[in-house]
Structures are given as C-alpha cells and as structure tokens.
Design an enzyme around this catalytic site. Structure first.
Site, PDB file in Angstrom:
ATOM      1  N   ARG A 284       0.839  -1.217   0.000  1.00  0.00           N
ATOM      2  CA  ARG A 284       0.000   0.000   0.000  1.00  0.00           C
ATOM      3  C   ARG A 284       0.870   1.262   0.000  1.00  0.00           C
ATOM      4  NH1 ARG A 284      -2.184  -3.350  -1.340  1.00  0.00           N
ATOM      5  NH2 ARG A 284      -3.917  -4.527  -0.485  1.00  0.00           N
TER       6      ARG A 284
ATOM      7  N   SER B 292     -10.153   0.380   4.218  1.00  0.00           N
ATOM      8  CA  SER B 292      -9.359  -0.025   5.390  1.00  0.00           C
ATOM      9  C   SER B 292      -8.616   1.183   5.952  1.00  0.00           C
ATOM     10  CB  SER B 292      -8.340  -1.097   5.001  1.00  0.00           C
ATOM     11  OG  SER B 292      -9.018  -2.268   4.628  1.00  0.00           O
TER      12      SER B 292
ATOM     13  N   GLU C  76      -3.422   3.375   6.898  1.00  0.00           N
ATOM     14  CA  GLU C  76      -3.339   3.192   5.445  1.00  0.00           C
ATOM     15  C   GLU C  76      -3.853   4.459   4.760  1.00  0.00           C
ATOM     16  OE1 GLU C  76      -4.875  -0.489   3.694  1.00  0.00           O
ATOM     17  OE2 GLU C  76      -5.719   0.677   2.046  1.00  0.00           O
TER      18      GLU C  76
HETATM   19  C1  FAD Z   1     -15.428   0.963   0.212  1.00  0.00           C
HETATM   20  C2  FAD Z   1     -13.955   1.058  -0.074  1.00  0.00           C
HETATM   21  C3  FAD Z   1     -13.239  -0.090  -0.362  1.00  0.00           C
HETATM   22  C4  FAD Z   1     -11.867  -0.025  -0.630  1.00  0.00           C
HETATM   23  N1  FAD Z   1     -11.195  -1.182  -0.901  1.00  0.00           N
HETATM   24  C5  FAD Z   1      -9.885  -1.137  -1.164  1.00  0.00           C
HETATM   25  C6  FAD Z   1      -9.152  -2.329  -1.457  1.00  0.00           C
HETATM   26  O1  FAD Z   1      -9.692  -3.422  -1.500  1.00  0.00           O
HETATM   27  N2  FAD Z   1      -7.813  -2.217  -1.712  1.00  0.00           N
HETATM   28  C7  FAD Z   1      -7.172  -1.014  -1.688  1.00  0.00           C
HETATM   29  O2  FAD Z   1      -5.950  -0.976  -1.938  1.00  0.00           O
HETATM   30  N3  FAD Z   1      -7.839   0.124  -1.409  1.00  0.00           N
HETATM   31  C8  FAD Z   1      -9.166   0.096  -1.147  1.00  0.00           C
HETATM   32  N4  FAD Z   1      -9.832   1.251  -0.859  1.00  0.00           N
HETATM   33  C9  FAD Z   1      -9.091   2.518  -0.763  1.00  0.00           C
HETATM   34  C10 FAD Z   1      -9.055   3.355  -2.060  1.00  0.00           C
HETATM   35  O3  FAD Z   1     -10.211   3.126  -2.828  1.00  0.00           O
HETATM   36  C11 FAD Z   1      -7.845   3.066  -2.926  1.00  0.00           C
HETATM   37  O4  FAD Z   1      -6.650   3.262  -2.213  1.00  0.00           O
HETATM   38  C12 FAD Z   1      -7.838   3.945  -4.186  1.00  0.00           C
HETATM   39  O5  FAD Z   1      -6.870   3.464  -5.054  1.00  0.00           O
HETATM   40  C13 FAD Z   1      -7.589   5.431  -3.909  1.00  0.00           C
HETATM   41  O6  FAD Z   1      -7.838   6.154  -5.116  1.00  0.00           O
HETATM   42  P1  FAD Z   1      -8.401   7.658  -5.077  1.00  0.00           P
HETATM   43  O7  FAD Z   1      -8.468   8.169  -6.471  1.00  0.00           O
HETATM   44  O8  FAD Z   1      -9.661   7.731  -4.326  1.00  0.00           O
HETATM   45  O9  FAD Z   1      -7.222   8.370  -4.295  1.00  0.00           O
HETATM   46  P2  FAD Z   1      -7.361   9.574  -3.247  1.00  0.00           P
HETATM   47  O10 FAD Z   1      -7.949   9.044  -1.983  1.00  0.00           O
HETATM   48  O11 FAD Z   1      -8.031  10.725  -3.880  1.00  0.00           O
HETATM   49  O12 FAD Z   1      -5.819   9.923  -3.023  1.00  0.00           O
HETATM   50  C14 FAD Z   1      -4.947   9.001  -2.418  1.00  0.00           C
HETATM   51  C15 FAD Z   1      -3.521   9.574  -2.505  1.00  0.00           C
HETATM   52  O13 FAD Z   1      -3.109   9.582  -3.865  1.00  0.00           O
HETATM   53  C16 FAD Z   1      -2.654  10.876  -4.242  1.00  0.00           C
HETATM   54  N5  FAD Z   1      -2.975  11.036  -5.669  1.00  0.00           N
HETATM   55  C17 FAD Z   1      -4.162  10.774  -6.278  1.00  0.00           C
HETATM   56  N6  FAD Z   1      -4.050  10.991  -7.606  1.00  0.00           N
HETATM   57  C18 FAD Z   1      -2.774  11.393  -7.833  1.00  0.00           C
HETATM   58  C19 FAD Z   1      -2.049  11.776  -9.002  1.00  0.00           C
HETATM   59  N7  FAD Z   1      -2.626  11.790 -10.222  1.00  0.00           N
HETATM   60  N8  FAD Z   1      -0.744  12.145  -8.885  1.00  0.00           N
HETATM   61  C20 FAD Z   1      -0.144  12.154  -7.668  1.00  0.00           C
HETATM   62  N9  FAD Z   1      -0.783  11.821  -6.513  1.00  0.00           N
HETATM   63  C21 FAD Z   1      -2.079  11.427  -6.603  1.00  0.00           C
HETATM   64  C22 FAD Z   1      -3.415  11.838  -3.342  1.00  0.00           C
HETATM   65  O14 FAD Z   1      -2.688  13.046  -3.190  1.00  0.00           O
HETATM   66  C23 FAD Z   1      -3.447  11.028  -2.037  1.00  0.00           C
HETATM   67  O15 FAD Z   1      -2.240  11.188  -1.327  1.00  0.00           O
HETATM   68  C24 FAD Z   1     -11.203   1.227  -0.598  1.00  0.00           C
HETATM   69  C25 FAD Z   1     -11.928   2.389  -0.318  1.00  0.00           C
HETATM   70  C26 FAD Z   1     -13.291   2.311  -0.064  1.00  0.00           C
HETATM   71  C27 FAD Z   1     -14.051   3.573   0.224  1.00  0.00           C
END
Ligand code: FAD
Length: 304
Positions: free
Chosen positions: A175, A224, A294
C-alpha cells in the site's frame, strides 16, 4: 495567485470549496482553491505559477483513501479530469498495453479489461478510486496489487516538465508508492494478457462476493483505515480488542468490518482522527502491535 487562476481556469476554479463533497468519508474542510485540469500542460503551468507565488499545491483523486482535516487544505487542490481520464488500448505481441489517464476510474479499467478478455486486474473488482490514486496506494486485494501489472508512468513536475518513468524506476511497497518529489501522475501504463473470459468473470464475481460479505457499504467510509501488520490482520486485532461499535462522535468502528471506520451521521475529521488514535492505543496496550494508518491524512492538523 487568485488573479492567475481566474485568468487561466475561469469557471474551473472554485474558492473555499468544501472537500467533504470530494471524499468518500464525506468529511473535510475547504480547499482555498479547487481547480479542475484537463492536460499535462495545464498542470505544469499551475505547478510553476504556484511555485512562483509560494502557494502549496496538492492533488486529490476520487478521495476514497483520504481523511481531510476540518480546517481544510491551504493553497490549491488539483483535480484531474477531461482528456486525463482516457484509456487507450494497443495490442503488442502476446500482450495488450493500456495507457490509462490518471483521472480514469479504476473500476472502468477493470471492467473494460474483463470485457476484452484480458487478465491481470481481477483482484481489483470493487476497488473504488482513480488510476492515479490506485498507483499512489499500490491498491490491492485478495493477493493482487496494481504494481504487478504496471509497466511505467508519465507525470509532470515543475522543475523537469513531463517525465516518463519505466517500471524499473518505480518503487512500490505494501500500500505504498514512492512518488518522485513534486510529481503529479498523468498516466499509468499497464500490460495485460489475454485470458479465459469465463475464468476472469468467475474470479471477479468471487472478489465481489467476498467484498460484499465483509465490507460496510451502507455508510460513508474510506476503506481499510490501517495497514495489516506483518503476519496479522488489522481488523482481527481491532475486533479482538473489543472495539467494534466503539464511537467518537459520529465516527464509529464498523460492526461489520473492524478495520473500517464509518461516518454514521455528521462525523468530523477530528472525530475520525481521535477514534483512529484510540483504536491504535488500545491495540498497542492489548497486543503491543503498532497499527500504521493506510489512509492519507491531508490538510492542516496542527489546530485539532
Ligand atoms: C469501500 C472502499 C473499499 C476499498 N477497498 C480497497 C481495497 O480493496 N484495496 C485497496 O488498496 N484500497 C481500497 N480502498 C481505498 C481506495 O479506494 C484506494 O486506495 C484507491 O486506489 C484510492 O484512489 P483515489 O483516487 O480515491 O485516491 P485519493 O484518496 O483521492 O488519493 C490518495 C492519494 O493519492 C494521491 N494522488 C491521487 N491521484 C494522484 C495523481 N494523479 N498524482 C499524484 N498523486 C495522486 C493523493 O494526493 C493522495 O495522497 C477502498 C476504499 C473504499 C471507500
């Protein structure tokens, strides 16, 4: 900076934008400025203008893995969109290469790949968020993670302009992705291989069943909260410490999955953070295991 933003982004800039609107937790204070960008050139211009004016610049994906402070985020928050959300597919020998814009929903990549009979992303069925966020978190589930299928990335930094990084230059952990300093990722490249469409669909259906059975999808949450410690599950430790249902304000440790905190009404970011601290302290006292968040804590926390 404000005049520059108005001149270059017009209707695509919003001031004092509540970030609770842009996070799956539905909490978070305002961004001083919120800008939607649609090209690498726009990002570079923004990075350079921000550097010149001393304004901090941060980036948000779909906000599914963040806790934004109630005091919000100073400076400019960038949201990628437009052409940065495209997926391009190209056959190369036995493999299919995908150039995925960082703004594209991860879900779209996963379902389009399955429809094309391409294997490698079945584990990600049901992971919300963007391609960029998935890369940054090295998103994974059920033994798979995004780093297994990434072949390179493209990003923009104020000092170097556009940069291509090969897989050998990328550093992933559990992660975790070590983002080169000041880089905003604009594209992630994947290599997928043709598979048995029935097996791909079955594997995705299995992932969905397991996810639906254990995740509390009814309340706003950010997935998580803590990473799994080596050889353990954070959820199992939290549950064993008797913390299911434990609350601070409207933030509650899920009754369904103890490593989820849910917003059961109008939780504040301070509630969620306090609850995280209480959970980590309790697990530390009970089992001498340190839980590491995380989710990413974003914004101004000093005043909490
Ligand atoms: C119901 C639910 C279930 C989930 N299940 C999982 C799972 O099974 N496995 C898992 O790994 N995660 C899971 N997640 C967590 C999450 O969905 C993932 O980590 C996802 O990949 C985050 O993407 P995001 O676009 O929402 O990132 P954000 O939350 O918007 O950002 C996360 C980080 O990435 C950075 N970031 C985003 N885009 C860029 C970019 N283009 N350039 C540089 N930095 C950037 C942001 O600054 C921040 O630090 C879950 C979340 C929820 C709500």
């Amino acid at each position: 900076m404000r005049a520059w933003l108005d001149q270059h982004f017009g209707m695509r800039v919003r001031y004092a934008e509540p970030l609770s609107r842009h996070t799956s937790f539905r909490v978070g204070g305002p961004a001083d400025a919120w800008v939607e960008v649609s090209s690498a050139a726009e990002i570079l211009g923004l990075q350079r203008a921000a550097a010149d004016s001393g304004a901090p610049l941060s980036v948000l994906g779909i906000g599914t893995n963040v806790l934004v402070s109630d005091h919000g985020v100073r400076g400019v928050v960038v949201k990628l969109g437009g052409a940065l959300g495209r997926l391009e597919w190209q056959a190369e020998g036995e493999r299919v290469l995908v150039r995925a814009g960082a703004a594209a929903p991860f879900k779209k990549l996963v379902t389009d790949a399955a429809r094309r009979g391409l294997a490698g992303l079945e584990f990600a069925e049901g992971i919300p968020g963007s391609i960029g966020g998935g890369l940054l978190m090295n998103a994974g589930a059920f033994g798979g993670e995004i780093s297994n299928v990434v072949t390179g990335i493209v990003g923009v930094a104020p000092d170097t302009g556009e940069r291509h990084l090969s897989r050998a230059e990328l550093r992933f952990g559990y992660r975790r992705f070590d983002l080169p300093s000041n880089l905003i990722v604009t594209r992630v490249d994947f290599a997928l291989v043709p598979g048995d469409p029935t097996a791909i669909q079955a594997s995705m259906a299995d992932a969905k069943r397991r996810r639906d059975a254990k995740q509390p999808l009814g309340w706003p949450n950010a997935g998580s909260i803590f990473k799994n410690p080596p050889g353990e599950y954070a959820g199992r430790l939290i549950e064993a410490a008797g913390l299911k249902g434990h609350r601070v304000g409207d933030a509650m440790v899920s009754e369904q999955h103890a490593n989820f905190i849910v917003n059961v009404g109008s939780a504040t970011a301070a509630d969620v953070k306090r609850l995280m601290e209480e959970v980590a302290d309790t697990v530390w006292r009970a089992r001498a295991v340190r839980l590491e968040p995380e989710i990413k804590l974003i914004g101004e926390w000093e005043a909490e």
